[in-house]
Design an enzyme around this catalytic site. Structure first.
Site, short mmCIF file in Angstrom:
data_model
loop_
_atom_site.label_atom_id
_atom_site.label_comp_id
_atom_site.label_asym_id
_atom_site.label_seq_id
_atom_site.Cartn_x
_atom_site.Cartn_y
_atom_site.Cartn_z
CD GLU A 144 22.30 20.85 13.18
OE1 GLU A 144 23.07 20.14 13.86
OE2 GLU A 144 21.08 20.91 13.39
CD GLU A 202 18.85 18.27 10.33
OE1 GLU A 202 18.66 18.01 11.53
OE2 GLU A 202 19.96 18.25 9.79
C1 BG6 Z 1 20.63 17.73 13.72
C2 BG6 Z 1 21.59 17.03 12.80
O1 BG6 Z 1 21.37 18.32 14.73
O2 BG6 Z 1 19.72 17.00 14.44
C3 BG6 Z 1 21.18 15.64 12.38
O3 BG6 Z 1 21.85 17.79 11.66
C4 BG6 Z 1 20.54 14.94 13.57
O4 BG6 Z 1 22.31 14.98 11.89
C5 BG6 Z 1 19.30 15.73 13.97
O5 BG6 Z 1 20.23 13.61 13.33
C6 BG6 Z 1 18.48 15.09 15.06
O6 BG6 Z 1 19.29 14.77 16.15
P1 BG6 Z 1 19.30 13.33 16.77
O7 BG6 Z 1 20.34 13.37 17.79
O8 BG6 Z 1 17.95 13.13 17.34
O9 BG6 Z 1 19.59 12.39 15.67
#
Ligand code: BG6
Length: 489
Positions: free
Chosen positions: A198, A387
């Site tokens: 990111e 993701e």
């Molecule tokens: C992304 C990141 O922003 O979102 C991850 O790359 C992160 O590291 C994921 O875990 C989900 O966010 P969160 O805050 O729910 O863990």
């Protein structure tokens, strides 16, 4: 129903600091996130420090430390990332579960501080290198390709704290040493690499933290420039050691809609997307700064230091693919009188056409089709969704089952959206849903915010056996992969 290509890379994603644990084992050095305590839905995470006389202290994540203080681990605090979910010791079991699901691509990261504990050593830590050799061998046995992020929010603490972190150009060379070391060491084991997780996220900060300091934004432009150069050099090197290497940029998927049809909102949305998404994407994919950069630098009063050779580096290290996170969409508006949405990826006005998760993140599967078309239309390079997922509370039943129909519904709708985008002609090559095995939340440090298809017995205070349990979504995803995305029931 659209059939996904046979070689589609169905997978799952993790990151070392949120998943691996073993924070003080195997010669690993510290990172900033080792000093991050837990938060909650309502409260930001905090970080701990020590004053020169040894007095401990704690401040909220985005507050500056008192003068003279250094980030440190202090007594009486719980640090979620220290053990995380213990992949460091349970990798064989986890990789067997991934194999059972039929996963073909496993996104993980190499902890930089496991290889170069402070980041400035001349020689790598052999124990750290061997750990990942073991992991890659186990993946290979299951027929799973690794997709390795080089830096997932875990620059060694010494670099951040003593050298000024990514604002200092020296960090480009230190990262270069790390990248060259692991790319050579694992050249026969790893074909797919991502440079910075990111990478655009520093430029998204003002949209979810009101009053984000302009001075911080100015330095973020320098941080990004240094990371672009470091990334471009790593891309070039990857191809020198392995011709068929595929290296991607990793963008926080900011998919933003105008909140109203007021032309002012439409323009505001376009400019927000340029700043928070395309600025980074254009440099890394096209190899030069986009025309609108000057407007952004002027807006924030940023002076980006570029040295001779940087332009050439950027131009010769364009990424091979674009990868991104996508959780949901947000809206942007110039109107003050609208209800605001919460959640990192759901800023702006609350969209009345969308559902929101328990953590306030907007759920918008068709936005993924839209976003894939946008990115492919702009860049015409292969894409991966690295993701995606629903962070939710799950309940482990007495018989070891976990019923998570909400997660299955979320993933099903996003798989359909990807199928539609493929039918639109988008060159989408892979999908790695986030936290395929439950891990620690980055924003809140909670365990309760679970994304996985495998449940890990651990709670928000660090209690639990760390045993793994298959959720209903585990069996659903297995079927989805086996049927090439056709059987989604
Ligand atoms: C992304 C990141 O922003 O979102 C991850 O790359 C992160 O590291 C994921 O875990 C989900 O966010 P969160 O805050 O729910 O863990």
């Amino acid at each position: 129903m659209f059939r996904f290509p046979k070689d589609f890379l169905w997978g799952g994603a993790t990151a070392a600091n949120q998943y691996e644990g073993g924070w003080d084992e195997g010669g690993r050095g510290m990172t900033e996130s080792d000093c991050a305590a837990a938060g909650s839905v309502a409260a930001l995470r905090s970080k701990t420090y020590r004053m020169p006389d040894g007095t401990p202290g704690i401040v909220s994540m985005f507050e500056p430390l008192p003068a003279g203080a250094k980030l440190d681990v202090v007594e009486g605090q719980y640090y979620p990332y220290h053990d995380a979910v213990d992949f460091y010791h349970r990798h064989a079991e986890d990789i067997a579960l991934l194999g059972e699901m039929g996963v073909r691509l496993f996104r993980m990261s190499i902890a930089w501080s496991r290889i170069f504990p402070t980041g400035v050593e001349e020689e790598p830590n052999r124990e750290g290198l061997d750990f990942y050799h073991t992991v890659f061998a186990e993946l290979r046995e299951q027929g799973i390709e690794p997709l390795v992020t080089l830096c997932h929010y875990d620059t060694p603490l010494h670099i951040e704290q003593e050298l000024g972190g990514w604002e200092n150009r020296e960090t480009i060379d230190l990262f270069g040493r790390f990248a060259r070391c692991v790319m050579s060491e694992y050249k026969d084991e790893v074909r797919y690499w991502l440079t910075f997780n990111e990478v655009n996220s520093p430029l998204m900060m003002p949209s979810f933290l009101p009053n984000y300091p302009a001075a911080k934004m100015r330095s973020n432009f320098q941080v990004l420039h240094n990371q672009f150069v470091a990334s471009a050099r790593a891309v070039k090197f990857a191809h020198e050691v392995r011709e068929d290497a595929m290296v991607g940029c990793m963008l926080a998927g900011r998919c933003s809609y105008p909140f109203t049809c007021d032309p002012a909102d439409v323009l505001f949305t376009q400019q927000g997307t340029q700043e928070a998404l395309y600025y980074a994407g254009d440099v890394m994919v096209r190899g030069s700064y986009p025309a609108f950069s000057r407007r952004l630098w002027d807006k924030w009063g940023a002076e980006v230091e570029m040295l001779p050779g940087d332009v050439e580096d950027l131009a010769s290290g364009c990424v091979d693919m674009i990868t991104f996170s996508y959780y949901g969409s947000s809206t942007a508006t110039t109107h003050a009188d609208v209800e605001r949405a919460g959640g990192n990826f759901s800023s702006g006005g609350k969209n009345p056409y969308m559902k929101y998760s328990e953590w306030g993140w907007g759920i918008d599967a068709s936005g993924l089709r839209y976003f894939l078309n946008e990115l492919y239309g702009r860049y015409e390079k292969p894409l991966m969704v690295v993701e995606n997922g629903l962070g939710a509370n799950d309940k482990l039943e007495a018989d070891g089952s976990v019923h998570d129909p909400y997660r299955i519904e979320y993933i099903r709708e996003h798989v359909k959206a990807m199928g539609d985008a493929l039918a639109d002609g988008v060159d989408l090559i892979g999908y790695t849903p986030w936290g395929i095995i439950d891990l620690m939340s980055a924003s809140t440090g909670q365990m309760a915010k679970r994304y996985g298809f495998v449940y890990v017995d651990r709670d928000d205070a660090g209690n639990g056996s760390l045993d793994r349990y298959r959720k209903d979504s585990f069996y659903w995803y297995k079927k989805c992969i086996e049927s090439a995305g056709e059987d989604l029931e």
